[in-house]
Scaffold this active site. Structure first.
Site, PDB file in Angstrom:
ATOM      1  N   GLU A  47       0.820  -1.204   0.000  1.00 58.59           N
ATOM      2  CA  GLU A  47       0.000   0.000   0.000  1.00 58.59           C
ATOM      3  C   GLU A  47       0.863   1.267   0.000  1.00 58.59           C
ATOM      4  O   GLU A  47       0.570   2.231  -0.706  1.00 58.59           O
ATOM      5  CB  GLU A  47      -0.920   0.021   1.233  1.00 58.59           C
ATOM      6  CG  GLU A  47      -1.815  -1.193   1.355  1.00 58.59           C
ATOM      7  CD  GLU A  47      -1.240  -2.287   2.226  1.00 58.59           C
ATOM      8  OE1 GLU A  47      -1.986  -2.847   3.039  1.00 58.59           O
ATOM      9  OE2 GLU A  47      -0.031  -2.586   2.082  1.00 58.59           O
ATOM     10  N   CYS A  70      -2.328  -3.514   7.496  1.00 53.83           N
ATOM     11  CA  CYS A  70      -1.970  -3.684   8.910  1.00 53.83           C
ATOM     12  C   CYS A  70      -2.280  -2.409   9.694  1.00 53.83           C
ATOM     13  O   CYS A  70      -2.292  -1.306   9.149  1.00 53.83           O
ATOM     14  CB  CYS A  70      -0.500  -4.051   9.054  1.00 53.83           C
ATOM     15  SG  CYS A  70       0.644  -2.752   8.529  1.00 53.83           S
ATOM     16  N   SER A 163      18.097 -42.297 -10.760  1.00 56.76           N
ATOM     17  CA  SER A 163      16.980 -41.398 -11.060  1.00 56.76           C
ATOM     18  C   SER A 163      17.396 -40.221 -11.929  1.00 56.76           C
ATOM     19  O   SER A 163      16.627 -39.274 -12.090  1.00 56.76           O
ATOM     20  CB  SER A 163      16.392 -40.868  -9.748  1.00 56.76           C
ATOM     21  OG  SER A 163      17.369 -40.177  -8.995  1.00 56.76           O
ATOM     22  N   ARG A 179      11.562 -24.574  -4.571  1.00 51.61           N
ATOM     23  CA  ARG A 179      12.260 -24.494  -3.286  1.00 51.61           C
ATOM     24  C   ARG A 179      12.380 -23.056  -2.808  1.00 51.61           C
ATOM     25  O   ARG A 179      12.421 -22.798  -1.607  1.00 51.61           O
ATOM     26  CB  ARG A 179      13.664 -25.100  -3.413  1.00 51.61           C
ATOM     27  CG  ARG A 179      13.687 -26.565  -3.785  1.00 51.61           C
ATOM     28  CD  ARG A 179      15.106 -27.036  -4.018  1.00 51.61           C
ATOM     29  NE  ARG A 179      15.176 -28.435  -4.425  1.00 51.61           N
ATOM     30  CZ  ARG A 179      16.301 -29.050  -4.777  1.00 51.61           C
ATOM     31  NH1 ARG A 179      17.438 -28.381  -4.770  1.00 51.61           N
ATOM     32  NH2 ARG A 179      16.262 -30.318  -5.142  1.00 51.61           N
ATOM     33  N   LEU A 199      20.512 -29.645  -2.402  1.00 47.78           N
ATOM     34  CA  LEU A 199      19.158 -29.294  -1.949  1.00 47.78           C
ATOM     35  C   LEU A 199      18.978 -27.797  -1.737  1.00 47.78           C
ATOM     36  O   LEU A 199      18.317 -27.359  -0.792  1.00 47.78           O
ATOM     37  CB  LEU A 199      18.819 -30.037  -0.642  1.00 47.78           C
ATOM     38  CG  LEU A 199      18.916 -31.563  -0.687  1.00 47.78           C
ATOM     39  CD1 LEU A 199      18.563 -32.144   0.675  1.00 47.78           C
ATOM     40  CD2 LEU A 199      18.001 -32.136  -1.766  1.00 47.78           C
ATOM     41  N   GLU A 288      10.570 -33.608  -0.847  1.00 49.49           N
ATOM     42  CA  GLU A 288      10.958 -34.091  -2.176  1.00 49.49           C
ATOM     43  C   GLU A 288      11.250 -35.586  -2.235  1.00 49.49           C
ATOM     44  O   GLU A 288      11.691 -36.073  -3.262  1.00 49.49           O
ATOM     45  CB  GLU A 288      12.179 -33.303  -2.677  1.00 49.49           C
ATOM     46  CG  GLU A 288      11.871 -31.866  -3.039  1.00 49.49           C
ATOM     47  CD  GLU A 288      12.946 -31.238  -3.904  1.00 49.49           C
ATOM     48  OE1 GLU A 288      13.954 -31.911  -4.211  1.00 49.49           O
ATOM     49  OE2 GLU A 288      12.788 -30.060  -4.281  1.00 49.49           O
ATOM     50  N   LEU A 294       7.913 -39.895   0.998  1.00 50.92           N
ATOM     51  CA  LEU A 294       6.658 -39.450   0.395  1.00 50.92           C
ATOM     52  C   LEU A 294       5.482 -40.286   0.887  1.00 50.92           C
ATOM     53  O   LEU A 294       4.419 -39.760   1.212  1.00 50.92           O
ATOM     54  CB  LEU A 294       6.751 -39.521  -1.127  1.00 50.92           C
ATOM     55  CG  LEU A 294       7.688 -38.512  -1.792  1.00 50.92           C
ATOM     56  CD1 LEU A 294       7.954 -38.906  -3.244  1.00 50.92           C
ATOM     57  CD2 LEU A 294       7.102 -37.109  -1.724  1.00 50.92           C
ATOM     58  N   SER A 296       5.247 -41.873   3.694  1.00 53.05           N
ATOM     59  CA  SER A 296       4.993 -41.572   5.105  1.00 53.05           C
ATOM     60  C   SER A 296       4.105 -40.348   5.255  1.00 53.05           C
ATOM     61  O   SER A 296       3.140 -40.353   6.029  1.00 53.05           O
ATOM     62  CB  SER A 296       6.321 -41.352   5.846  1.00 53.05           C
ATOM     63  OG  SER A 296       7.106 -42.518   5.848  1.00 53.05           O
TER      64      SER A 296
END
Length: 359
Positions: A47, A70, A163, A179, A199, A288, A294, A296
């Site tokens: 704003e 706010c 992979s 990420r 990562l 990831e 995954l 779980s």
């Protein structure tokens, strides 16, 4: 005008933590005279940016803002004060701010000052822009995204663990950019041992980003890239046991070792992990994999959305490792029911977004 405010708000996505991404438009009739977005915590809110661009043209104009202004002092002064001083005539707010410090106070302050205020314009779209913020403020836990890169027959790797690469370079780049919108990334120890990944988000950042590893028996190699870069990019390992010597070695390298209670199967209790991340003010957790991790999170219902990057490849059951290999389902009646919310092409691959449905 509110669509324009939402569009400009997206420019701040992933950059404003712990604040939400917010956009604002100031218009006189159909003519935009000012626009702004929140660029980073500590910098002016949307704003105030829009009012600065509009200048004297703000008097008698309309303000469109994607989140309630706010009305408290934080890193910056209250936006309500700036709006009232500017002479804005009407304010259109997409949605209330769930933060207890705001949550209706900003609206009441503006109305008491005599401004005409309307709430609810494109509310769903505005809330979608800040899903993690709304989840954290309302439920006290991170918004959890599960990300998978797989073939069209649901394989994420070969049985031996290879992979590289299931999806295209463009899809991998898009996945790494996800990420950047999260404050924590989590994988299982098998992924680290097999791939030795960094990562890190794209673009990289050192603050407001935590690399998390589920490592029940503390197998993380001290020479891994995660451990050797942990002084620059924070990392935490969640375990249930492990030698005192190994803990000290990882801690000396800069890795935080967090011992949590075991699950019923003896592995790390992911509920305790999510609780710990919430205590660290993590609003968005990106998971990831791999398949065990995954499975779980899906099995325990600890997710808000599932993002699948789908490659136009078929690997076959004998060769491949399925994305959710450890789900103990016996028949179709036990399937996890999801709901499609978005499908789009990413290079030669497809990205599918799903959210939880009834089971």
């Amino acid at each position: 005008m509110m669509k324009a405010a939402i569009e400009v708000a997206t420019l701040g996505k992933g950059k404003t933590y712990p604040n939400p991404a917010v956009g604002a438009i100031i218009a006189r009739g159909s003519r935009i005279v000012g626009k702004g977005y929140h660029r980073r915590a500590g910098l002016p809110h949307a704003e105030v940016e829009a009012l600065g661009e509009a200048g004297s043209q703000a008097r008698g104009a309309d303000l469109y803002v994607t989140l309630e202004p706010c009305d408290h002092h934080g890193r910056t002064p209250p936006c309500t004060e700036a709006i009232i001083r500017s002479g804005i005539r009407r304010v259109f707010v997409a949605t209330l701010d769930p933060n207890p410090l705001v949550n209706g106070r900003g609206i009441r302050r503006l109305r008491r000052a005599g401004l005409e205020v309307h709430v609810g314009l494109l509310a769903d779209e505005a809330r979608s822009l800040n899903q993690a913020y709304f989840t954290f403020m309302r439920q006290g836990r991170p918004f959890i995204s599960l990300k998978v890169a797989q073939t069209i027959d649901g394989m994420i790797a070969t049985r031996s663990g290879e992979s590289k690469w299931v999806t295209s370079r463009i899809a991998r780049a898009a996945a790494r950019h996800l990420r950047y919108e999260a404050q924590a990334l989590l994988v299982g120890i098998n992924t680290v041992i097999k791939d030795d990944p960094l990562l890190l988000p794209v673009p990289r950042r050192k603050t407001g980003y935590l690399r998390c590893i589920l490592d029940s028996h503390l197998k993380l190699p001290v020479a891994s890239r995660i451990a050797t870069t942990s002084n620059s990019y924070p990392a935490v390992v969640y375990c249930v046991d492990g030698s005192r010597r190994k803990r000290h070695e990882l801690q000396r390298a800069g890795v935080e070792v967090k011992v949590v209670s075991p699950w019923k199967d003896g592995r790390v209790d992911i509920h305790k992990v999510v609780e710990d991340l919430a205590s660290r003010q993590i609003m968005h957790l990106l998971v990831e994999g791999g398949a065990s991790t995954l499975s779980s999170f899906l099995r325990e219902g600890l997710f808000d959305r599932l993002l699948i990057f789908l490659a136009p490849k078929i690997m076959g059951g004998r060769l491949g490792l399925p994305s959710f290999a450890e789900l103990p389902l016996k028949d179709f009646a036990e399937c996890y029911q999801l709901r499609f919310t978005r499908v789009e092409m990413v290079g030669t691959d497809m990205m599918v977004e799903l959210v939880r449905g009834a089971r």
